[in-house]
Design a protein around this motif. Sequence first.
Motif, mmCIF file in Angstrom:
data_model
loop_
_atom_site.group_PDB
_atom_site.id
_atom_site.type_symbol
_atom_site.label_atom_id
_atom_site.label_comp_id
_atom_site.label_asym_id
_atom_site.label_seq_id
_atom_site.Cartn_x
_atom_site.Cartn_y
_atom_site.Cartn_z
ATOM 1 N N THR A 172 0.846 -1.194 0.000
ATOM 2 C CA THR A 172 0.000 0.000 0.000
ATOM 3 C C THR A 172 0.886 1.250 0.000
ATOM 4 O O THR A 172 0.956 1.965 1.004
ATOM 5 C CB THR A 172 -0.934 0.010 1.225
ATOM 6 N N PRO A 173 1.563 1.532 -1.111
ATOM 7 C CA PRO A 173 2.531 2.630 -1.100
ATOM 8 C C PRO A 173 1.912 4.019 -1.041
ATOM 9 O O PRO A 173 0.860 4.283 -1.612
ATOM 10 C CB PRO A 173 3.284 2.427 -2.418
ATOM 11 N N ASN A 174 2.616 4.886 -0.318
ATOM 12 C CA ASN A 174 2.344 6.317 -0.360
ATOM 13 C C ASN A 174 3.608 6.988 -0.898
ATOM 14 O O ASN A 174 4.545 6.316 -1.327
ATOM 15 C CB ASN A 174 1.958 6.845 1.026
ATOM 16 N N SER A 175 3.654 8.288 -0.867
ATOM 17 C CA SER A 175 4.809 9.009 -1.413
ATOM 18 C C SER A 175 6.098 8.623 -0.707
ATOM 19 O O SER A 175 7.148 8.466 -1.343
ATOM 20 C CB SER A 175 4.582 10.518 -1.289
ATOM 21 N N GLU A 176 6.032 8.463 0.612
ATOM 22 C CA GLU A 176 7.218 8.123 1.391
ATOM 23 C C GLU A 176 7.768 6.754 0.993
ATOM 24 O O GLU A 176 8.986 6.579 0.831
ATOM 25 C CB GLU A 176 6.877 8.133 2.881
ATOM 26 N N ILE A 177 6.882 5.777 0.811
ATOM 27 C CA ILE A 177 7.326 4.434 0.433
ATOM 28 C C ILE A 177 7.922 4.448 -0.976
ATOM 29 O O ILE A 177 8.930 3.781 -1.237
ATOM 30 C CB ILE A 177 6.155 3.437 0.534
ATOM 31 N N ILE A 178 7.317 5.212 -1.888
ATOM 32 C CA ILE A 178 7.875 5.326 -3.240
ATOM 33 C C ILE A 178 9.281 5.920 -3.169
ATOM 34 O O ILE A 178 10.213 5.426 -3.822
ATOM 35 C CB ILE A 178 6.977 6.191 -4.136
ATOM 36 N N MET A 179 9.453 6.965 -2.380
ATOM 37 C CA MET A 179 10.772 7.595 -2.233
ATOM 38 C C MET A 179 11.774 6.598 -1.649
ATOM 39 O O MET A 179 12.914 6.510 -2.107
ATOM 40 C CB MET A 179 10.662 8.836 -1.344
ATOM 41 N N ASN A 180 11.352 5.859 -0.643
ATOM 42 C CA ASN A 180 12.246 4.861 -0.039
ATOM 43 C C ASN A 180 12.638 3.793 -1.053
ATOM 44 O O ASN A 180 13.783 3.324 -1.069
ATOM 45 C CB ASN A 180 11.576 4.212 1.175
ATOM 46 N N ILE A 219 -0.640 -3.814 -5.736
ATOM 47 C CA ILE A 219 -0.018 -2.570 -5.260
ATOM 48 C C ILE A 219 -1.078 -1.481 -5.319
ATOM 49 O O ILE A 219 -1.372 -0.943 -6.391
ATOM 50 C CB ILE A 219 1.186 -2.172 -6.139
ATOM 51 N N ILE A 220 -1.697 -1.179 -4.196
ATOM 52 C CA ILE A 220 -2.792 -0.202 -4.218
ATOM 53 C C ILE A 220 -2.257 1.214 -3.985
ATOM 54 O O ILE A 220 -1.323 1.407 -3.201
ATOM 55 C CB ILE A 220 -3.895 -0.542 -3.192
ATOM 56 N N PRO A 221 -2.829 2.220 -4.657
ATOM 57 C CA PRO A 221 -2.381 3.604 -4.500
ATOM 58 C C PRO A 221 -2.952 4.227 -3.227
ATOM 59 O O PRO A 221 -4.039 4.789 -3.223
ATOM 60 C CB PRO A 221 -2.929 4.289 -5.757
ATOM 61 N N ASP A 222 -2.203 4.128 -2.136
ATOM 62 C CA ASP A 222 -2.707 4.554 -0.830
ATOM 63 C C ASP A 222 -2.589 6.066 -0.628
ATOM 64 O O ASP A 222 -3.476 6.698 -0.071
ATOM 65 C CB ASP A 222 -1.943 3.809 0.274
ATOM 66 N N GLY A 223 -1.485 6.662 -1.060
ATOM 67 C CA GLY A 223 -1.256 8.082 -0.769
ATOM 68 C C GLY A 223 -1.844 9.019 -1.806
ATOM 69 O O GLY A 223 -1.829 8.742 -3.007
ATOM 70 N N ILE A 224 -2.346 10.172 -1.333
ATOM 71 C CA ILE A 224 -2.911 11.170 -2.252
ATOM 72 C C ILE A 224 -1.828 11.720 -3.171
ATOM 73 O O ILE A 224 -2.103 12.101 -4.308
ATOM 74 C CB ILE A 224 -3.588 12.315 -1.456
ATOM 75 N N GLY A 225 -0.572 11.694 -2.703
ATOM 76 C CA GLY A 225 0.527 12.166 -3.534
ATOM 77 C C GLY A 225 0.675 11.357 -4.804
ATOM 78 O O GLY A 225 1.070 11.876 -5.863
#
Length: 251
Positions: A40-48, A65-71
Amino acid sequence: MENSKRIKILDVPVDMVNNQQAMEIFKGLMERPGCDLIVTPNSEIIMNATRDPELKMLIEEAGLIIPDGIGLVYASKIIGQPLNERVTGVDFLNSILEYLEQNGKSVYLLGSKPANEERASVAELAGENMRIKHPRLKIAGTHDGYFKKQEEADLVKEINASGAEFLCTALGAPKQEKFIYEHRNELINIRAGIGVGGSLDVWAGTVKRAPKFYQEHGLEWLYRLIQEPSRYKRMAQLPLFMVKVLAKGKQ
């Protein structure tokens, strides 16, 4: 990935799904052998993931892989492949619990804080509240997130002995995803596992979810920052994420 299109944000894949489509894929995972990972990635997980090759690899191999973050929603529009909507981990987990209850399947809750003199462990409390909302839900077992690396083999045996078919890990990203991925071939009954972050705390009642206004406007990150100012270093990744997406979009 059947029934969905995968886009890439900063070269990290994300499924272009809404909640209903994500649930259809999830049901498929639960009907086939092996243990699939749901991320469930958000912007922080994508950056990591852009800095952690192991994390990026396990996301690429995930069953969903669900789009969890609004970013991610904003970023997808910038790159010209707009996501249908945001699928929050908390809401998706509730849909999963409904499915498990209706189909007689069980869940194991792993993670968060242990019991103390005042209360049971967060996983136990979450399980109790899940059963209140879903009376026929089978909670196969619970375990807190405070265990050592050398204890993982015994923990996997405990999960297997419970007979659980679904696993929730609340160990913080990316540890929770890496636990499932590392032990996926040893978890003989588990059909799918998901890292749920702070969702167990929300279910346990030890942490309040952001009010509806924040949820509806994609501002849950702001509510958490107000509640926990110490998170400011992590939140600093959000503007950096957007800068990188904008820069890549212009290439």
